[in-house]
Design a protein around this motif. Structure first.
Motif, PDB file in Angstrom:
ATOM      1  N   ASN A  39      -3.304  50.299  71.262  1.00 51.31           N
ATOM      2  CA  ASN A  39      -2.695  50.597  72.551  1.00 51.31           C
ATOM      3  C   ASN A  39      -1.421  51.400  72.318  1.00 51.31           C
ATOM      4  OD1 ASN A  39      -0.542  49.893  74.741  1.00 51.31           O
ATOM      5  ND2 ASN A  39      -2.472  49.389  75.724  1.00 51.31           N
ATOM      6  N   GLY A  40      -1.414  52.638  72.791  1.00 51.64           N
ATOM      7  CA  GLY A  40      -0.281  53.527  72.580  1.00 51.64           C
ATOM      8  C   GLY A  40       0.770  53.418  73.669  1.00 51.64           C
ATOM      9  N   MET A  41       1.604  52.409  73.580  1.00 53.87           N
ATOM     10  CA  MET A  41       2.776  52.291  74.445  1.00 53.87           C
ATOM     11  C   MET A  41       2.424  52.084  75.914  1.00 53.87           C
ATOM     12  SD  MET A  41       6.041  52.438  73.540  1.00 53.87           S
ATOM     13  CE  MET A  41       7.509  52.144  74.527  1.00 53.87           C
ATOM     14  N   HIS A  42       1.383  51.283  76.181  1.00 56.14           N
ATOM     15  CA  HIS A  42       1.018  50.989  77.573  1.00 56.14           C
ATOM     16  C   HIS A  42       0.688  49.504  77.707  1.00 56.14           C
ATOM     17  CE1 HIS A  42      -0.021  51.531  81.609  1.00 56.14           C
ATOM     18  NE2 HIS A  42      -0.656  52.688  81.537  1.00 56.14           N
ATOM     19  N   ALA A  49     -12.495  43.804  68.130  1.00 55.69           N
ATOM     20  CA  ALA A  49     -12.354  42.990  66.928  1.00 55.69           C
ATOM     21  C   ALA A  49     -10.893  42.618  66.697  1.00 55.69           C
ATOM     22  CB  ALA A  49     -12.899  43.741  65.717  1.00 55.69           C
ATOM     23  N   ALA A  50      -9.987  43.491  67.078  1.00 50.04           N
ATOM     24  CA  ALA A  50      -8.548  43.244  66.958  1.00 50.04           C
ATOM     25  C   ALA A  50      -7.815  44.264  67.815  1.00 50.04           C
ATOM     26  CB  ALA A  50      -8.100  43.349  65.502  1.00 50.04           C
ATOM     27  N   THR A  51      -6.553  43.945  68.140  1.00 48.58           N
ATOM     28  CA  THR A  51      -5.749  44.836  68.980  1.00 48.58           C
ATOM     29  C   THR A  51      -4.376  45.033  68.357  1.00 48.58           C
ATOM     30  OG1 THR A  51      -6.859  44.103  71.001  1.00 48.58           O
ATOM     31  CG2 THR A  51      -4.731  45.198  71.264  1.00 48.58           C
ATOM     32  N   ILE A  52      -3.948  46.283  68.294  1.00 46.44           N
ATOM     33  CA  ILE A  52      -2.615  46.640  67.805  1.00 46.44           C
ATOM     34  C   ILE A  52      -1.846  47.326  68.928  1.00 46.44           C
ATOM     35  CG2 ILE A  52      -1.340  48.228  66.288  1.00 46.44           C
ATOM     36  CD1 ILE A  52      -3.429  47.710  64.150  1.00 46.44           C
ATOM     37  N   TYR A  53      -0.612  46.908  69.122  1.00 48.94           N
ATOM     38  CA  TYR A  53       0.290  47.587  70.059  1.00 48.94           C
ATOM     39  C   TYR A  53       1.143  48.567  69.259  1.00 48.94           C
ATOM     40  CZ  TYR A  53       4.136  48.201  73.446  1.00 48.94           C
ATOM     41  OH  TYR A  53       5.079  48.731  74.302  1.00 48.94           O
ATOM     42  N   TYR A  54       0.983  49.851  69.535  1.00 49.71           N
ATOM     43  CA  TYR A  54       1.728  50.902  68.831  1.00 49.71           C
ATOM     44  C   TYR A  54       2.919  51.282  69.700  1.00 49.71           C
ATOM     45  CZ  TYR A  54       2.478  55.352  66.332  1.00 49.71           C
ATOM     46  OH  TYR A  54       3.007  56.400  65.613  1.00 49.71           O
ATOM     47  N   CYS A  55       4.105  50.883  69.269  1.00 49.94           N
ATOM     48  CA  CYS A  55       5.331  51.018  70.066  1.00 49.94           C
ATOM     49  C   CYS A  55       6.227  52.079  69.434  1.00 49.94           C
ATOM     50  CB  CYS A  55       6.047  49.675  70.121  1.00 49.94           C
ATOM     51  SG  CYS A  55       7.597  49.694  71.027  1.00 49.94           S
ATOM     52  N   PHE A  56       6.380  53.210  70.130  1.00 47.60           N
ATOM     53  CA  PHE A  56       7.165  54.297  69.550  1.00 47.60           C
ATOM     54  C   PHE A  56       8.411  54.628  70.360  1.00 47.60           C
ATOM     55  CE2 PHE A  56       3.135  55.739  71.428  1.00 47.60           C
ATOM     56  CZ  PHE A  56       3.576  56.393  72.559  1.00 47.60           C
ATOM     57  N   ASP A  57       8.818  53.725  71.246  1.00 47.60           N
ATOM     58  CA  ASP A  57      10.062  53.919  71.995  1.00 47.60           C
ATOM     59  C   ASP A  57      10.466  52.573  72.575  1.00 47.60           C
ATOM     60  OD1 ASP A  57      12.244  55.200  73.049  1.00 47.60           O
ATOM     61  OD2 ASP A  57      11.115  56.694  74.173  1.00 47.60           O
ATOM     62  N   GLU A  58      11.725  52.470  72.987  1.00 48.62           N
ATOM     63  CA  GLU A  58      12.190  51.246  73.624  1.00 48.62           C
ATOM     64  C   GLU A  58      11.830  51.307  75.108  1.00 48.62           C
ATOM     65  OE1 GLU A  58      12.922  48.052  74.882  1.00 48.62           O
ATOM     66  OE2 GLU A  58      13.321  48.170  72.729  1.00 48.62           O
ATOM     67  N   ILE A  59      10.864  50.514  75.485  1.00 48.27           N
ATOM     68  CA  ILE A  59      10.274  50.619  76.812  1.00 48.27           C
ATOM     69  C   ILE A  59      11.251  50.241  77.924  1.00 48.27           C
ATOM     70  CG2 ILE A  59       9.309  48.280  77.060  1.00 48.27           C
ATOM     71  CD1 ILE A  59       6.684  49.719  77.950  1.00 48.27           C
ATOM     72  N   THR A  60      12.194  49.367  77.631  1.00 44.36           N
ATOM     73  CA  THR A  60      13.127  48.932  78.674  1.00 44.36           C
ATOM     74  C   THR A  60      14.148  50.003  79.032  1.00 44.36           C
ATOM     75  OG1 THR A  60      14.591  47.934  77.007  1.00 44.36           O
ATOM     76  CG2 THR A  60      12.907  46.521  77.990  1.00 44.36           C
ATOM     77  N   ILE A  61      14.180  51.089  78.267  1.00 47.93           N
ATOM     78  CA  ILE A  61      15.103  52.183  78.554  1.00 47.93           C
ATOM     79  C   ILE A  61      14.373  53.359  79.197  1.00 47.93           C
ATOM     80  CG2 ILE A  61      16.755  53.804  77.505  1.00 47.93           C
ATOM     81  CD1 ILE A  61      17.284  51.730  75.361  1.00 47.93           C
ATOM     82  N   SER A  62      13.075  53.434  79.001  1.00 47.22           N
ATOM     83  CA  SER A  62      12.285  54.529  79.566  1.00 47.22           C
ATOM     84  C   SER A  62      12.292  54.473  81.091  1.00 47.22           C
ATOM     85  CB  SER A  62      10.841  54.440  79.067  1.00 47.22           C
ATOM     86  OG  SER A  62      10.003  55.309  79.795  1.00 47.22           O
ATOM     87  N   PRO A  63      12.760  55.517  81.785  1.00 47.18           N
ATOM     88  CA  PRO A  63      12.829  55.493  83.253  1.00 47.18           C
ATOM     89  C   PRO A  63      11.479  55.241  83.918  1.00 47.18           C
ATOM     90  CG  PRO A  63      14.066  57.355  82.374  1.00 47.18           C
ATOM     91  CD  PRO A  63      13.298  56.765  81.231  1.00 47.18           C
ATOM     92  N   TRP A  64      10.404  55.759  83.338  1.00 48.12           N
ATOM     93  CA  TRP A  64       9.096  55.654  83.971  1.00 48.12           C
ATOM     94  C   TRP A  64       8.427  54.308  83.707  1.00 48.12           C
ATOM     95  CZ3 TRP A  64       3.782  55.546  82.503  1.00 48.12           C
ATOM     96  CH2 TRP A  64       2.895  55.793  83.554  1.00 48.12           C
ATOM     97  N   MET A  65       8.692  53.702  82.534  1.00 47.49           N
ATOM     98  CA  MET A  65       7.970  52.501  82.131  1.00 47.49           C
ATOM     99  C   MET A  65       8.777  51.212  82.196  1.00 47.49           C
ATOM    100  SD  MET A  65       4.773  53.011  81.314  1.00 47.49           S
ATOM    101  CE  MET A  65       4.415  51.611  80.248  1.00 47.49           C
ATOM    102  N   THR A 112       7.784  52.667  65.202  1.00 45.26           N
ATOM    103  CA  THR A 112       8.071  53.902  64.470  1.00 45.26           C
ATOM    104  C   THR A 112       9.486  53.944  63.891  1.00 45.26           C
ATOM    105  OG1 THR A 112       8.624  54.947  66.587  1.00 45.26           O
ATOM    106  CG2 THR A 112       6.392  55.290  65.747  1.00 45.26           C
ATOM    107  N   SER A 113      10.243  52.863  64.051  1.00 44.61           N
ATOM    108  CA  SER A 113      11.582  52.827  63.458  1.00 44.61           C
ATOM    109  C   SER A 113      11.920  51.400  63.061  1.00 44.61           C
ATOM    110  CB  SER A 113      12.643  53.358  64.436  1.00 44.61           C
ATOM    111  OG  SER A 113      12.879  52.422  65.474  1.00 44.61           O
ATOM    112  N   ASP A 114      12.838  51.275  62.120  1.00 47.99           N
ATOM    113  CA  ASP A 114      13.262  49.944  61.675  1.00 47.99           C
ATOM    114  C   ASP A 114      13.939  49.177  62.801  1.00 47.99           C
ATOM    115  OD1 ASP A 114      12.361  50.127  58.991  1.00 47.99           O
ATOM    116  OD2 ASP A 114      14.093  51.374  58.491  1.00 47.99           O
ATOM    117  N   ALA A 115      14.711  49.882  63.631  1.00 48.34           N
ATOM    118  CA  ALA A 115      15.402  49.212  64.729  1.00 48.34           C
ATOM    119  C   ALA A 115      14.400  48.632  65.724  1.00 48.34           C
ATOM    120  CB  ALA A 115      16.347  50.188  65.427  1.00 48.34           C
ATOM    121  N   LEU A 116      13.354  49.378  66.039  1.00 46.05           N
ATOM    122  CA  LEU A 116      12.321  48.864  66.929  1.00 46.05           C
ATOM    123  C   LEU A 116      11.599  47.680  66.289  1.00 46.05           C
ATOM    124  CD1 LEU A 116      10.530  51.944  68.560  1.00 46.05           C
ATOM    125  CD2 LEU A 116      11.739  50.114  69.745  1.00 46.05           C
ATOM    126  N   ARG A 117      11.306  47.783  65.003  1.00 46.58           N
ATOM    127  CA  ARG A 117      10.626  46.674  64.329  1.00 46.58           C
ATOM    128  C   ARG A 117      11.450  45.401  64.407  1.00 46.58           C
ATOM    129  NH1 ARG A 117      11.532  44.296  59.920  1.00 46.58           N
ATOM    130  NH2 ARG A 117      12.940  45.938  59.173  1.00 46.58           N
TER     131      ARG A 117
END
Length: 395
Positions: free
Chosen positions: A132-135, A149-165, A186-191
């Motif tokens: 799941n690409g950021m949704h 079989a399995a699900t991965i959430y691929y998070c490449f931005d901080e969603i709580t700051i995104s105006p749209w999301m 995609t970053s250590d801070a997000l991880r």
């Protein structure tokens, strides 16, 4: 340990576009060893209307009204292909308050799931890995409904700051992360931030299409011989992440240097404050394949981001795209960029940034150029895809 022969990626971005997209690049690389189905951006009825009226670019009107096939194949890497499927028209619900949004969400998700299952049956996709690409909103509504079989959430931005999301995505993301098998950022801070909720959180940083952007170096040998003035470039969308004050100081105090923005300008202050200077050039977005000739004319590049909670989570795509061409890069210390120590100098003030840029214009020694190229090569999307595979092979 499971072996996933097929991957279904539910994207939050279109496959096509005028800039490189992390999720698209990863799917192209993964298609070399896996069958990949990419669920394209979920356009709404409003998007369709705006597309018909010519008020919104990039809307696949013919596909959405059934005049062209919704399922097509796109080029992957090394001769591979990716299946790209345009989902049915969605109801526009993101603007709604929480109660109304949550009432209509199952309608959108149900419509998408029903048609996606038909596509999966047609292609023979069974027990697939879902990425799941950021949704997280749509992800929660679809969870457990694709025989995954399995699900991965691929998070490449901080969603709580995104105006749209941020409104609905911020509500859904914590619960979604708890229920997926793993989160990849995609970053250590997000991880670090997401690991508080989901212990199985990993970091795979953004990469670079090295074969494409390394063309810059060879093209530069000809391009720079015809360039009269040095050019400092910025590649990509220029929005509120750009520190306009720092750039304006550089533009004003370096009148012998041109500053070129290549990409979409989303922050009005950039054109309002910088457009009056004769040494500022605005170049519209170009398809990725057309970027190396533009970059080849540059003498140095910059990432002049502001330092705040949002940019702290960013690992910028452009940094390796610059380096792949051997170009000097100057950045503000907006994020943890320790991976680039000794190669990318950081400058925290407008004055320091201008001085560091001035030095970068002369940073042309062959060993320095090669160090930049070698670093980008090590950060290629091919290597990032291998890191991704190590994670999902352990699920």
């Amino acid at each position: 340990m499971q072996k996933f022969d097929s991957i279904i990626c539910v994207g939050q971005t279109t496959w096509e576009g005028d800039f490189q997209k992390a999720v698209v690049q990863l799917m192209r690389e993964l298609s070399v060893r896996h069958r990949v189905l990419y669920v394209d951006y979920q356009h709404t009825a409003k998007d369709l209307l705006m597309g018909v009226l010519g008020r919104q670019k990039g809307v696949p009107v013919k596909t959405m009204v059934g005049l062209t096939d919704a399922l097509v194949t796109k080029e992957g890497k090394d001769g591979s292909e990716v299946y790209v499927w345009q989902p049915p028209v969605m109801l526009p619900i993101n603007f709604l308050p929480a109660t109304a949004h949550d009432r209509f969400l199952p309608i959108n998700a149900g419509r998408l799931v029903r048609q996606l299952r038909r596509v999966m049956k047609q292609l023979g996709f069974m027990k697939s890995l879902i990425i799941n690409g950021m949704h997280p909103v749509l992800g929660m509504a679809m969870l457990g409904k694709l025989d995954e079989a399995a699900t991965i959430y691929y998070c490449f931005d901080e969603i709580t700051i995104s105006p749209w999301m941020r409104e609905h995505g911020g509500r859904y993301e914590p619960d979604y992360m708890r229920r997926v098998d793993a989160v990849i950022t995609t970053s250590d801070a997000l991880r670090e931030a997401k690991a508080v909720v989901q212990p199985r959180t990993f970091c795979v940083k953004n990469g670079v299409d090295f074969p494409l952007f390394s063309q810059t170096y060879e093209l530069a040998k000809t391009a720079k011989s015809t360039t009269v003035r040095p050019i400092v470039g910025y590649l990509g969308t220029a929005d509120d992440r750009v520190d306009v004050q720092t750039v304006e100081h550089c533009v004003r105090t370096m009148p012998d240097v041109d500053f070129q923005f290549i990409g979409e300008i989303k922050e009005p202050a950039i054109t309002q404050r910088l457009g009056a200077y004769p040494n500022v050039i605005f170049t519209p977005p170009h398809q990725p394949s057309l970027l190396p000739p533009l970059l080849a004319r540059l003498s140095a590049t910059m990432i002049p981001f502001v330092c705040n909670a949002h940019t702290k989570t960013i690992y910028p795509l452009k940094i390796n795209e610059y380096l792949a061409g051997g170009l000097p890069v100057v950045s503000t210390p907006f994020s943890n960029l320790s991976d680039f120590d000794g190669v990318v100098p950081l400058a925290a003030t407008p004055e320091a940034f201008a001085a560091t840029l001035r030095n970068a214009l002369n940073d042309t020694a062959p060993d320095r150029v090669q160090a930049r190229i070698d670093m980008a090569r090590a950060n290629s999307w091919a290597h990032r895809a291998e890191e991704f595979e190590v994670i999902f092979s352990s699920l």
